[in-house]
Design an enzyme around this catalytic site. Structure first.
Site, PDB file in Angstrom:
ATOM      1  N   ASN A 186     119.171  20.673   8.969  1.00 14.94           N
ATOM      2  CA  ASN A 186     118.048  20.688   9.951  1.00 14.94           C
ATOM      3  C   ASN A 186     116.699  21.566   8.860  1.00 14.94           C
ATOM      4  O   ASN A 186     115.409  20.738   8.381  1.00 14.94           O
ATOM      5  CB  ASN A 186     117.827  20.597  10.913  1.00 14.94           C
ATOM      6  CG  ASN A 186     117.772  21.279  11.455  1.00 14.94           C
ATOM      7  OD1 ASN A 186     118.545  22.247  11.181  1.00 14.94           O
ATOM      8  ND2 ASN A 186     117.319  21.374  13.059  1.00 14.94           N
ATOM      9  N   GLU A 286     122.108  30.931  18.019  1.00 15.84           N
ATOM     10  CA  GLU A 286     121.110  30.118  18.541  1.00 15.84           C
ATOM     11  C   GLU A 286     121.308  28.810  18.439  1.00 15.84           C
ATOM     12  O   GLU A 286     121.576  27.842  17.109  1.00 15.84           O
ATOM     13  CB  GLU A 286     120.241  30.282  16.953  1.00 15.84           C
ATOM     14  CG  GLU A 286     118.557  29.519  17.466  1.00 15.84           C
ATOM     15  CD  GLU A 286     118.067  27.941  16.740  1.00 15.84           C
ATOM     16  OE1 GLU A 286     118.426  27.527  17.521  1.00 15.84           O
ATOM     17  OE2 GLU A 286     118.504  27.925  15.260  1.00 15.84           O
ATOM     18  N   CYS A 320     115.227  21.510  16.799  1.00 10.89           N
ATOM     19  CA  CYS A 320     116.099  21.773  18.106  1.00 10.89           C
ATOM     20  C   CYS A 320     115.007  22.753  19.022  1.00 10.89           C
ATOM     21  O   CYS A 320     115.428  22.965  19.792  1.00 10.89           O
ATOM     22  CB  CYS A 320     116.689  23.561  17.651  1.00 10.89           C
ATOM     23  SG  CYS A 320     116.042  24.888  16.613  1.00 10.89           S
ATOM     24  N   GLU A 496     116.022  36.165  16.008  1.00 11.31           N
ATOM     25  CA  GLU A 496     115.877  36.205  15.096  1.00 11.31           C
ATOM     26  C   GLU A 496     114.766  36.137  14.512  1.00 11.31           C
ATOM     27  O   GLU A 496     113.792  35.935  14.553  1.00 11.31           O
ATOM     28  CB  GLU A 496     116.343  34.649  13.926  1.00 11.31           C
ATOM     29  CG  GLU A 496     117.993  35.490  14.007  1.00 11.31           C
ATOM     30  CD  GLU A 496     118.434  33.863  13.639  1.00 11.31           C
ATOM     31  OE1 GLU A 496     117.932  32.306  13.334  1.00 11.31           O
ATOM     32  OE2 GLU A 496     119.870  33.636  13.015  1.00 11.31           O
TER      33      GLU A 496
END
Length: 518
Positions: A186, A286, A320, A496
């Site tokens: 994505n 993640e 997400c 991150e």
């Protein structure tokens, strides 16, 4: 078959002569990308182009057409890549931070130079509109800028005094080693730079396994990394379709790989964690999200609608951090629903290269089937579709879905408990602040959340009670290189980006020095 990447890398193009995208057909855009040497139909191992005996087709979700083929490599090639990264690490870890910073800066500059090419690849592979893809390229480049700065700021400490007055201790931050990076489709550019930039800044080397839906963007980034002077072996990119599980398992279990960084589903993240347990490998995960978006009665409704659109429908809902559950106070429920519906009616669904298109296709049939199932379930349980609700017809492929708004959503529906990952906005009604907080926290995952209110006390009060790694207050856009990105609960762990991101790739070593006397 192996060829030196420099054959393509030496191709030069006068960027000032390129014609604006809007005057080019998608075929012309692809031809230009090929001329620039950025459509790489080979993996990259130790600075070489590696072609396997088997390949898989990479399709454009907007048309169903084949963009090109990518090597369907086996674990033998992954073994070679890991060995290359380990050999490179032995010297790269000693490269000064200032030099690593320069490498990342040169890589960033090349990404900006070829931004249109990279955006075109993203639109071809992923389907998102070109302007949105261009935004992702800028976002990807921002991580290289950020970690180029962090590479020169890896500081240890001096611990003094200690219980023993003759001893002093210093701490050193050192690169962890070879990193296995597994990225999703994505955000095929940004998910690589967000991880790899931090790894390189820390002095690590990386083996990247991109998603088989979007390998070309990853490989183009790899080509540019080589042009930027990042040494062979520091960044290896291995593509596969038939050996996905085997490669994931090998990255987790191979003792030469000291860390795994993965973005993807909670189920796969759990499997990788289990496979990594025997070697006590460091992990950054993640994982899935089910973001609540809370609109209180005192919110600026126009601002709330704009924020909801930004975080719900970006990437056709395939992110997400998308708002998956929109909770609206009863006092402003009808106003919010009406304004959101009006805005969604203006969306234009189509091929991402066409002018005026705001939303592209979903990535594959499984994705659109899940969206259909969620809509049908919501309607069966009393939800009312105000706009959309079905596939968008009249396009070259069947992967387009109409942006959808469903009112009267309840917690019995699938959209409450599953991440839709599509352009469907279910709107829930709540009556009190605590009800909204309880509903938002009623989830096994905790990645992103959003709160719309003018009350500063409420903003902090609610933000502190939400069980999520990130909270957006009066904004639907929370992603930035300076922001620590990550979740809690089954959304994983690790961060991150931000000043914290580089520490995921470092270990702390204590060096105690005795014999200090006055």
């Amino acid at each position: 078959m192996i060829r030196n990447c420099n054959i393509l890398l030496r191709r030069a193009v006068n960027r000032s002569t390129l014609i604006s995208r809007r005057y080019l057909s998608s075929e012309a855009i692809l031809d230009r990308i090929k001329q620039d040497g950025l459509l790489c139909e080979s993996s990259i191992i130790d600075g070489e182009e590696v072609y396997g005996s088997n390949t898989f087709a990479v399709q454009d979700p907007a048309t169903g057409g084949v963009i090109g083929t990518s090597p369907d490599l086996s674990v033998d090639s992954l073994d070679q890549a890991i060995g290359s990264s380990l050999a490179a690490f032995k010297t790269f870890k000693r490269v000064p931070g200032s030099e690593r910073s320069d490498m990342l800066t040169r890589w960033r500059n090349l990404i900006l130079e070829y931004a249109d090419d990279l955006a075109g690849l993203i639109t071809f592979e992923n389907g998102k509109p070109f302007n949105e893809a261009k935004g992702e390229v800028m976002y990807a480049a921002s991580f290289l800028s950020w970690f180029a700065g962090e590479a020169t700021r890896i500081y240890g400490d001096m611990i003094q005094p200690m219980s023993n007055s003759t001893v002093r201790t210093i701490t050193m931050l050192q690169p962890i080693g070879v990193v296995g990076v597994i990225t999703p489709w994505n955000f095929p550019a940004a998910m690589i730079t967000r991880k790899v930039a931090a790894a390189i800044a820390a002095g690590c080397t990386a083996v990247v396994k991109p998603d088989s839906e979007t390998p070309f963007t990853a490989l183009a980034l790899g080509q540019l990394a080589l042009r930027a002077g990042i040494p062979p072996g520091v960044l290896n990119i291995v593509t596969t379709k038939s050996s996905l599980a085997e490669m994931g398992k090998m990255l987790c279990e191979d003792p030469r790989v000291r860390k795994i960084s993965f973005t993807g589903s909670t189920a796969v993240g759990g499997l990788l964690m289990k496979q990594s347990s025997s070697g006590l490998k460091k992990l950054s995960l993640e994982l899935g999200g089910n973001a609540p978006f809370i609109v209180f009665e005192d919110a600026d409704i126009d601002q709330a609608v704009s924020a909801a659109i930004a975080c719900k429908f970006r990437g056709s809902g395939q992110t997400c951090v998308c708002a998956n559950r929109i909770y609206v106070a009863a006092q402003v429920y009808d106003e919010f629903v009406d304004k959101l519906t009006q805005a969604v009616r203006t969306f234009v669904v189509g091929n991402g290269f066409a002018d005026g298109v705001t939303h592209g296709p979903l990535i594959h049939e499984r994705a659109i089937a899940k969206v259909e199932r969620h809509v049908q379930d919501a309607v069966a349980l009393g939800g009312r579709v105000l706009v959309g609700g079905s596939r968008a017809t009249g396009h070259a492929s069947e992967l387009f879905f109409q942006p959808t708004v469903i009112r009267d959503a309840t917690n019995k529906m699938l959209i409450t408990h599953e991440e839709t990952f599509g352009p469907v906005a279910g709107i829930f009604k709540f009556s009190s602040e605590q009800d909204a907080i309880d509903a938002a926290n009623d989830s096994t995952v905790g990645l992103a959340s959003y709160v719309m209110t003018k009350d500063l006390s409420r903003a902090f009060r609610v933000a502190e009670q939400l069980d999520f790694g990130m909270v957006g207050l009066n904004t639907g856009l929370i992603s930035d290189a300076a922001v620590p990105f990550g979740g809690v609960k089954q959304s994983g762990f690790g961060r991150e980006g931000s000043k914290y991101g580089i520490h995921e790739y470092l270990t702390v070593k204590a060096v105690s020095v005795g014999g200090v006397v006055y």
